[in-house]
Write a protein that holds these residues in place. Sequence first.
Motif, short mmCIF file in Angstrom:
data_model
loop_
_atom_site.label_atom_id
_atom_site.label_comp_id
_atom_site.label_asym_id
_atom_site.label_seq_id
_atom_site.Cartn_x
_atom_site.Cartn_y
_atom_site.Cartn_z
N GLU A 1 11.61 5.90 -4.45
CA GLU A 1 11.76 6.63 -5.72
C GLU A 1 10.09 6.62 -6.38
O GLU A 1 9.83 5.43 -6.94
N LEU A 2 9.75 7.59 -6.79
CA LEU A 2 8.43 7.73 -7.48
C LEU A 2 8.68 8.10 -8.91
O LEU A 2 9.73 9.10 -9.08
N ALA B 1 8.69 9.20 3.56
CA ALA B 1 8.22 8.68 2.10
C ALA B 1 8.27 9.58 1.05
O ALA B 1 7.91 10.74 1.46
N PRO B 2 8.47 9.09 -0.02
CA PRO B 2 8.90 10.25 -1.23
C PRO B 2 7.43 10.69 -1.84
O PRO B 2 6.45 9.88 -1.49
N GLU B 3 7.24 11.93 -2.24
CA GLU B 3 6.11 12.56 -2.44
C GLU B 3 6.23 13.10 -3.92
O GLU B 3 7.36 13.51 -4.28
N PRO B 4 5.36 12.74 -4.94
CA PRO B 4 5.47 13.42 -6.27
C PRO B 4 5.77 15.04 -6.41
O PRO B 4 5.13 15.74 -5.45
N ALA B 5 6.30 15.73 -7.23
CA ALA B 5 6.42 17.03 -7.45
C ALA B 5 4.97 17.66 -7.71
O ALA B 5 4.82 18.52 -7.37
N ALA B 6 4.45 17.06 -8.65
CA ALA B 6 2.98 17.36 -9.03
C ALA B 6 1.97 16.23 -8.58
O ALA B 6 1.92 15.09 -8.62
N LYS B 7 1.35 16.84 -7.55
CA LYS B 7 0.29 15.99 -6.90
C LYS B 7 -1.19 16.61 -6.65
O LYS B 7 -1.26 17.92 -6.88
N ARG B 8 -2.20 15.68 -7.10
CA ARG B 8 -3.41 16.16 -6.96
C ARG B 8 -4.12 15.35 -5.93
O ARG B 8 -4.06 13.96 -5.83
N TYR C 1 0.79 -1.02 0.00
CA TYR C 1 0.04 0.05 0.13
C TYR C 1 0.94 1.14 0.15
O TYR C 1 0.52 2.20 -0.75
N ASP C 2 1.90 1.29 0.94
CA ASP C 2 2.54 2.65 0.87
C ASP C 2 3.70 2.71 -0.12
O ASP C 2 4.36 3.76 0.03
N MET C 3 3.79 1.86 -1.06
CA MET C 3 4.62 1.83 -1.93
C MET C 3 4.26 1.95 -3.39
O MET C 3 3.75 2.77 -3.85
N THR C 4 4.13 0.69 -3.94
CA THR C 4 3.61 0.66 -5.41
C THR C 4 2.12 1.03 -5.66
O THR C 4 1.87 1.78 -6.60
N ALA C 5 1.31 0.73 -4.48
CA ALA C 5 -0.15 1.09 -4.69
C ALA C 5 -0.38 2.48 -4.73
O ALA C 5 -1.02 3.24 -5.34
N LYS C 6 0.56 3.14 -3.50
CA LYS C 6 0.37 4.56 -3.53
C LYS C 6 0.89 5.43 -4.59
O LYS C 6 0.19 6.23 -5.05
N ALA C 7 1.89 4.59 -5.18
CA ALA C 7 2.59 5.39 -6.42
C ALA C 7 1.78 5.23 -7.68
O ALA C 7 1.35 6.33 -8.56
N ALA C 8 0.78 4.16 -7.89
CA ALA C 8 -0.16 4.13 -8.85
C ALA C 8 -1.28 5.08 -8.65
O ALA C 8 -1.83 5.65 -9.50
N LYS C 9 -1.66 5.35 -7.31
CA LYS C 9 -2.82 6.25 -6.90
C LYS C 9 -2.33 7.43 -7.56
O LYS C 9 -3.02 8.38 -8.04
N GLU C 10 -1.16 8.01 -7.15
CA GLU C 10 -0.65 9.36 -7.49
C GLU C 10 -0.59 9.76 -9.27
O GLU C 10 -1.11 10.68 -9.29
N ALA C 11 -0.15 8.57 -9.80
CA ALA C 11 -0.43 8.63 -11.21
C ALA C 11 -1.69 8.86 -11.88
O ALA C 11 -1.98 9.57 -12.56
N ALA C 12 -2.75 7.86 -11.15
CA ALA C 12 -4.00 8.12 -11.63
C ALA C 12 -4.67 9.49 -11.29
O ALA C 12 -5.23 10.05 -12.27
N LEU C 13 -4.45 9.95 -10.19
CA LEU C 13 -5.12 11.08 -9.78
C LEU C 13 -4.49 12.29 -10.61
O LEU C 13 -5.26 13.20 -10.91
N GLY C 14 -3.25 12.43 -10.58
CA GLY C 14 -2.57 13.23 -11.54
C GLY C 14 -2.88 13.55 -12.71
O GLY C 14 -3.06 14.52 -13.44
N ALA C 15 -3.35 12.34 -13.38
CA ALA C 15 -3.85 12.32 -14.68
C ALA C 15 -5.32 12.71 -14.94
O ALA C 15 -5.95 13.02 -16.10
N GLY C 16 -6.07 12.94 -13.81
CA GLY C 16 -7.45 13.42 -13.74
C GLY C 16 -8.30 12.36 -13.63
O GLY C 16 -9.55 12.62 -13.73
N ALA C 17 -7.78 11.36 -12.99
CA ALA C 17 -8.98 10.11 -12.92
C ALA C 17 -9.79 10.18 -11.66
O ALA C 17 -9.35 10.94 -10.64
#
Length: 456
Positions: A195-196, A279-286, A89-105
């Motif tokens: 690393e995200l 834990a790492p945070e993306p530079a662009a976050k939604r 959850y705190d690694m790959t699942a969270k990273a996938a979530k950040e990608a989806a939300l940042g894309a507007g999902a």
Amino acid sequence: MIEVDVLVAEIGSTTTLVNAFKGLGTPCPEFVGQGLAPTTVLQGDVTVGLEGAVKDLEKRLGKAVKWKRMMATSSAAGGLKMTVHGLVYDMTAKAAKEAALGAGAVLHMMTAGFLSQSDLEKIRKIKPNIILLAGGVDYGEKKTVIENARKIAEHCPDIPVIYAGNVAAREEVAEIFSGKNRVFFVENVYPRIDELNVEPARRVIQQVFEEHIVVAPGMEKIRTMVDGPIVPTPGAVMMAALLLKEDIGDLIVVDVGGATTDVHSVTEGSEEINRILIAPEPAAKRTVEGDLGVYVNRYNVVEVLGFEEARKKFGDNLSHALEVQPPVPKNQDEVWLAEFLTEIAAVTAVNRHAGGIKHLYGPTGRYTVAEGKDLTGVKWIIGTGGALTRLPGGRRILEKIRSKTTGKKLLPGEDARVLIDRDYIMASTGVLSKEYPDDAIKLLKKSLRINDVRTD
């Protein structure tokens, strides 16, 4: 007749608007005007509402409008519905979530570990536009992601899958989905520990959305009018925010709507906080707050304060005012309530988006860590969306977000400047930036009234 270069349609769940632009490719691109009409997705033909918005634009301008191209953003037909599935959850699942939300999902489901039978049943009920499958750092554990691919291929065929997991599992995943699901391979969203890498997945999510949104209910005829890109509306706002950050510096964008409140931040944070992040945070976050909306969810917004506390602040007639509040306020009392709700929603959403400082205790005594998004380096607080751009108190509301003290929340400081998207074109300039990036930034800065403001 007025001839324009591009008409950008924003097709929302309840309202469709169009923004007209001309002079693209010249030193002085121009925003011509805006029209709006109810969205007609439920009637099975979104072009009816789109034509209504064009007619409204022509009525406001007093002339017919002819355009060379039409682009669009959309959150209609449920928006970009996605489910994401990772390993931890705190690694790959969270990273996938950040990608989806940042894309507007619109994220309907998130899982970590092996998918269960009930998980698969939920995915089938959700009927997502896209499934994002991640899991494992590169050349690490791959059993889970391979097994999840098998289950998705068996139980959820025909749904497009974006694979953003362990690169060592790609060949097996490709074989599993062959003939069942269309699969898109991108770089791992979590290639190494701490690393995200979410940007490659974001770009492909938007590409897949553009291909598949036209088959969503009520959207089948969209291509009869729109010949340019179609981008998820929140994703378009993020595109504009990324473009603007390169020009003026670190920023956050707050969009308070009738049903939800979105916050986009584009900032790397301070070196001081980055050194103690756990834990790492993306530079662009939604982030999207589904309970904070000034019309559909107005009662939820009041409950953030508690009804009695809200009544003390607003007045004894709060119950009646909430009951009769329309989607668009028309008199002063309705405007006051809308501003009251917008302030609660905006301040709460940014506080949820921001990270914080924690003091922990170990064998050597107390030590300090940081968790979540650091907004202390933000220079600009930007308001977009109907509430913050149309209510007279938008600027005052956003000024409440600034922190006057160095408390535990990592909020923007007192020196952060407030800007309002006066023309309400931020999402439109985001999609426009795909082909006209120089014009998009000029138009957006005009809307923000920033040309004469120092940015150093």
